[in-house]
Structures are given as C-alpha cells and as structure tokens.
Design a protein around this motif. Structure first.
Motif, PDB file in Angstrom:
ATOM      1  N   TYR A  97       0.624   4.736  49.096  1.00  0.00           N
ATOM      2  CA  TYR A  97       0.779   4.826  50.550  1.00  0.00           C
ATOM      3  C   TYR A  97       1.211   3.465  51.117  1.00  0.00           C
ATOM      4  N   PHE A  98       0.522   2.417  50.682  1.00  0.00           N
ATOM      5  CA  PHE A  98       0.894   1.068  51.128  1.00  0.00           C
ATOM      6  C   PHE A  98       2.288   0.690  50.626  1.00  0.00           C
ATOM      7  N   ASN A  99       2.630   1.148  49.415  1.00  0.00           N
ATOM      8  CA  ASN A  99       3.952   0.855  48.886  1.00  0.00           C
ATOM      9  C   ASN A  99       5.032   1.523  49.740  1.00  0.00           C
ATOM     10  N   GLY A 100       4.742   2.735  50.245  1.00  0.00           N
ATOM     11  CA  GLY A 100       5.684   3.414  51.137  1.00  0.00           C
ATOM     12  C   GLY A 100       5.889   2.648  52.432  1.00  0.00           C
ATOM     13  N   LEU A 101       4.804   2.112  52.990  1.00  0.00           N
ATOM     14  CA  LEU A 101       4.929   1.278  54.196  1.00  0.00           C
ATOM     15  C   LEU A 101       5.849   0.088  53.921  1.00  0.00           C
TER      16      LEU A 101
ATOM     17  N   PHE B  14       5.085   5.307  58.415  1.00  0.00           N
ATOM     18  CA  PHE B  14       4.020   6.233  58.015  1.00  0.00           C
ATOM     19  C   PHE B  14       4.581   7.516  57.377  1.00  0.00           C
ATOM     20  N   GLN B  15       5.733   7.948  57.836  1.00  0.00           N
ATOM     21  CA  GLN B  15       6.370   9.117  57.225  1.00  0.00           C
ATOM     22  C   GLN B  15       6.689   8.845  55.751  1.00  0.00           C
TER      23      GLN B  15
ATOM     24  N   TRP C 126      -1.721  12.289  60.138  1.00  0.00           N
ATOM     25  CA  TRP C 126      -1.489  11.063  60.896  1.00  0.00           C
ATOM     26  C   TRP C 126       0.006  10.831  61.089  1.00  0.00           C
ATOM     27  N   ALA C 127       0.794  10.952  60.018  1.00  0.00           N
ATOM     28  CA  ALA C 127       2.233  10.690  60.112  1.00  0.00           C
ATOM     29  C   ALA C 127       2.892  11.621  61.133  1.00  0.00           C
ATOM     30  N   ALA C 128       2.543  12.915  61.070  1.00  0.00           N
ATOM     31  CA  ALA C 128       3.167  13.896  61.962  1.00  0.00           C
ATOM     32  C   ALA C 128       2.732  13.688  63.413  1.00  0.00           C
ATOM     33  N   SER C 129       1.423  13.499  63.642  1.00  0.00           N
ATOM     34  CA  SER C 129       0.924  13.386  65.017  1.00  0.00           C
ATOM     35  C   SER C 129       1.348  12.059  65.661  1.00  0.00           C
TER      36      SER C 129
END
Length: 592
Positions: free
Chosen positions: A88-92, A111-112, A137-140
C-alpha cells in the motif's frame, strides 16, 4: 485551511497513523481469527509500523519521503497485514511526484494506486478484510474531493465511510459473524487512517506516545474459542526478503503457488518480500533464493501459536532444540516444542529444520556457520509456553558441544521466581538421536502423568545410558569447523580420515575408532555395536538413505528388532558430521 499537504505534514500523518497501530497491538492480537487464529496480527503490524517510525525520515519532496516510508515498510513487514500495508505504501510512492507538497486531488489518486497495488499483491483477496477498507477509503476520499467541501470535511467523511466498512466486516466473514467481532487487519487499517486524519486536522501532534482514539472498538476478552474449530492446511507462516537488480515477481508467484496459500509478493524498488503459508518453509526459502540475494527470512509455527494463545492448561510442556533428531510427525503428534538453532550464511540467519535443509546447506557449506541463539529469541520462545502450561521441562544438547544450554540458563535466571520454580533445565550431555531418545522418554512419562520432579530425576539418571556412534565418511566439514587447526584439518582431508565418533560421559565429542577407508570405518562401527544391550535405538543420517538402510539391516541382525525410526539429521549436525554420515543412537539396557 490550505488544500495542499506538505511533504513534512504527510510524513507526520503517516507517522501518527503508524503509532496508532503500534500502541494497539494487544487489541489487534486479541481479535485475530482470520486467516488463522494465531494471535499475532497486532504484533506483525506493530513491527511493520515500528520499522517505519524508527527508520523513515521526512524529506523536502513528497516522492523521496514516501519512497523511504515504502522501503522501511517492506523491510519491516510481518504477516499478511504487514505485507499488504507495505505494498500500500509502495503504491503511494509509485504515484507520487518530486515536489514539496501534494493537493487533495493528487492524494486521492495516490490512494487509488495504493489500493490497487495492495490488491494485486494478494493471490486470493478476501472481502471483509483490510483490503475492503483500503478500497472504501480510496473510493470515498476520491468522491469527496470532487465535491466542494472543506478540507476537514473531505477527511472526516472518508473516515466515517471507512468506519462503516469496518463494522460491516462482522457480517462478511463467517468466523467473525459467529464471534461478533471485526477483522483484526481491517481494524488496524482503521486505526491507521484515524491517526492519519487526526494529524492532518491538527488534533494529534507528532509525539512518540500512546493516544486514545475516538470511538474505540469494544472488544470481548475471550474470543479465541473460534480456534477450536480452526483447521490449517499449512502450518508455517513464512516470509523471505530478497534484493535483486531485476525482480521477477511473476516468476516468484509461479514458483510459490504449488507450495501453499496466503501468497503475497510485495516489492519496493530492488526489494521484494514473499509471504506464504506452507508446510515446506525450507523449500520456499530455497526457491526464492534463486530470484535474488536473501536479506532475511522468518517462519512461524501457526499451529503452536494458536495453541499457546488459548486458555492455560495444567500440563507439562516439553522444550528441546533442533539438534534433537526426531521425525517431524512425532514432534507434531506429541506437541514437543523444538526451538531452531541459528545457521549463518552470508550474514543471514537461517533456522535449523525450518528454513534450511541439508541440500541448501551443502550448496553454501563454505560460507555456513552456526550462531548462538540470543536471549531474546529464547525468551520469546519460552514465555508463551510458560504462560500456557503449568510446568516446563527443557532438554538441551550437550553444553560441551553448544552454548544453547548456557543461554537457556541465562534466560531462566531473568524470570520471576514463580516462573523459575515451574521450569527444569537439563543438560542431556548428548546430541542428535541420543538426545532425541531422552526426549521420547520424557514424552512417555508426561503422558503417563509421572510427577514433574520425578520426570526430572529419571531423565538426569537416564543420561548416562544414552549413547551414539557416528560413522563419518567426509571429514572436510569437521576439519573446517575450527575445532582443529587449519594445518591439521588439511592433513586429515588429504589422508581421507574417516573416524568413528562418540560422546563421552562429560558430553564431549571423542574419537572411538580411526579408519582411512569406508570399509574399515564400517567394520569398526559394527564391532563397536556387537554385544550391546539396547533398550531402544534409532538410526539417523546426513542425506545417506542407502547407508542408513544397510545399517538398519545390520542392527536388526544384531538386536533382533527394528529401530524406533530412521530420520535425517539436523543441518547443524550435518555442518560438522558431513554428508554421508550415519549414526546409531541407543539407550543401554538397565543392568540387573
């Protein structure tokens, strides 16, 4: 309030989110029932977050800051949830740009991608877990920033949606519904995002302290009754961290799939972490090693973790070390707790009988050495056992051959007097199959409900009857072990020295017979065995099944009975005895 977030503010928010998880590891452990009720999700996430807190530093630009966080997370990742968070952090990081701040719209895209990277890392994603909340979280958050609202409203609305998704996890997974709890990893993510939001809103400062989270989840104390219905197809939660200039993540996935489940392959720049539940951790490590340089690995016994997380039992526990050569099925059946001895190769610690086998050892023999267990390893192994059982009996390899017994003694000295009184530490003065025979006798006495003090006295008296004879046909490992000078070692190799080795009454290894050919070595072994009165015996070998079978036939002819078992020796013993070695370990018959 500005709608951009500086690199330092983003770091602070991630730091506070990580601290929120770190400070709640006990809560997360207590409700950990998926995918395995092994009571460690909180500890795994806390380790991951602590690595970020301790290693990652803020930088002037967002990309460098997030890159350091992603790398720290991957290095510190433990367990399913830790590995997912690291990706997840790598995606950021991957979506970020080299600039001093980030807009809310840009952060929504970060976040997406973070969610997508985390999702893609999971071989079989399951709804109602951490990944569900990451998507929520990403969607909202993305939906909110597209509407005209205040900075605080964007964050608070998204957090509310995440909380709703968290509550819904109770109804998604059957095990959680039965207990009326939320998923442990999902709760960890909620705590992270709550800290993240509180920091950005200025409600939580950058402090290394425990804080109270609004709307804390209410937990029941005893939720691990679910454990009784849990069945595991794979016993060991195993992770390997590698470094490579050309990571082949798909190749790793293909190699790992046949070995188990719960596969996660995460990466950050040149690093990759592979997580797998498997029954062959040594095979997993060996295969992953083909894809890069191993930096670290670990393997936890989830069956034992589930057991020890349960209600305490008024029983005697038995601990030994991996030098006691017992068949794995016997260890599992009789619940023997066997602590792996460390083996070092290229500065990396491998765990005997767990993450290394004789094949891998022989490939790296010139770089391999044993390494003493440290006190923290022993303490973390012993403490849950002491908590769960009424008494604990510990049978160590001979103190003359290893520092394991001394280390255990050091650890027990640090315990409270009450706990020390519930333990007994015995130096078996033998190793390998002879040590294993003493372990078996202790198991029998425990099963027969012999009083604890009597078991201790019996084992101590029995030590003098435990014997072993080892036929060594490759002297090179022993010669290079450092126990003789390099000059003497080279001479022994040139002479093709093939000794028969035993252990004396004090627990020291000693030479029983001298030979310079396989035939002579065998002849001395047979002569030494003739006329022995044996109550029980076992045969152990170092990748020498044919020699072991020949030895079995001779022993049946000599004794009229089959061995209790035939098994391979530990990698630690192989390191000194060499490939091709075979041994008979036996308990001398009682003298009338």
């Amino acid at each position: 309030m500005t709608e951009t977030i500086s690199s330092t503010s983003l770091y602070d928010a991630i730091f506070i989110g990580a601290a929120h998880i770190r400070d709640r590891q006990d809560e997360l452990n207590r409700i950990n029932v998926f995918p395995v009720a092994d009571n460690d999700t909180g500890s795994n996430l806390a380790h991951t977050m602590a690595t970020i807190i301790n290693q990652a530093k803020p930088h002037e630009d967002v990309r460098t800051t997030l890159g350091e966080i992603a790398r720290s997370a991957l290095i510190g990742a433990r367990g399913n949830s830790g590995a997912i968070f690291s990706q997840y952090f790598n995606g950021l990081y991957l979506e970020s740009q080299e600039k001093p701040d980030v807009t809310l719209a840009e952060l929504a895209e970060y976040f997406q991608v973070a969610y997508q990277k985390a999702y893609q890392a999971i071989e079989r994603p399951v709804e109602g877990t951490i990944i569900t909340l990451m998507r929520a979280w990403a969607a909202s958050f993305k939906e909110s920033v597209e509407i005209r609202r205040t900075f605080a409203e964007h964050l608070e609305i998204a957090l509310t949606k995440v909380r709703q998704s968290l509550d819904d996890t109770t109804n998604v997974l059957q095990g959680l519904k039965k207990l009326g709890i939320v998923d442990s990893g999902a709760l960890g993510y909620y705590y992270f995002m709550d800290g993240f939001v509180q920091s950005l809103l200025g409600k939580q400062s950058y402090l290394h302290t425990r804080v109270e989270t609004p709307d804390t989840i209410v937990l029941e104390n005893d939720i691990h009754r679910f454990r009784e219905e849990s069945e595991l197809d794979y016993r060991f939660c195993t992770e390997v961290l590698i470094e490579s200039e050309a990571l082949d993540l798909e190749g790793i996935r293909e190699e790992m799939n046949p070995l188990g489940d719960s596969l996660l392959v995460t990466s950050a720049e040149k690093l990759a972490r592979v997580h797998l539940h498997t029954n062959q951790p040594w095979e997993m490590v060996k295969r992953v090693a083909a894809y890069g340089r191993i930096l670290e690995q670990k393997s936890d016994d989830m069956v034992n973790e589930m057991l020890l997380a349960g209600a305490p039992e008024k029983k005697i526990a038995l601990i030994t070390d991996s030098i006691a050569d017992l068949p794995q099925e016997y260890i599992y059946e009789h619940q023997v707790f066997q602590i792996p001895i460390n083996i070092m190769i290229d500065g990396v610690t491998y765990f005997d009988k767990r993450t290394i086998d004789s094949d891998f050892l022989m490939e790296h023999l010139d770089k391999a050495s044993t390494s003493q267990l440290n006190t923290e390893q022993i303490l973390s192994f012993v403490r849950p056992i002491l908590h769960h059982y009424e008494k604990v009996l510990i049978l160590n390899v001979s103190s003359k051959m290893s520092g394991t017994h001394s280390r255990f003694k050091e650890v027990l000295a640090t315990l409270e007097s009450e706990d020390r009184a519930r333990t007994a530490l015995i130096d078996t003065r033998v190793n390998s199959g002879a040590q294993a025979l003493l372990v078996r006798k202790a198991v029998e006495m425990i099963a027969n409900k012999v009083p604890f003090d009597q078991i201790v006295s019996n084992i101590e008296a029995m030590r003098s009857r435990a014997k072993i004879l080892v036929s060594v046909v490759d002297i090179a490992p022993m010669a290079h072990s450092g126990r003789v000078s390099e000059r003497i070692g080279d001479l022994l190799i040139r002479l093709k020295f093939k000794p028969l080795v035993t252990i004396n009454a004090e627990g020291d290894g000693t030479i029983k017979g001298i030979a310079f050919s396989d035939k002579k070595n065998w002849k001395i072994l047979m002569k030494s065995l003739r006329g022995k009165q044996m109550e029980d015996y076992v045969i152990v070998h170092a990748e020498a099944p044919e020699r072991a079978e020949s030895l079995r036939q001779e022993m049946v002819r000599l004794t009229g009975k089959e061995p209790l078992y035939i098994t391979t020796i530990s990698a630690v013993v192989t390191l000194f005895a060499g490939r091709g070695s075979v041994a008979v370990a036996y308990l001398e018959g009682m003298q009338s």
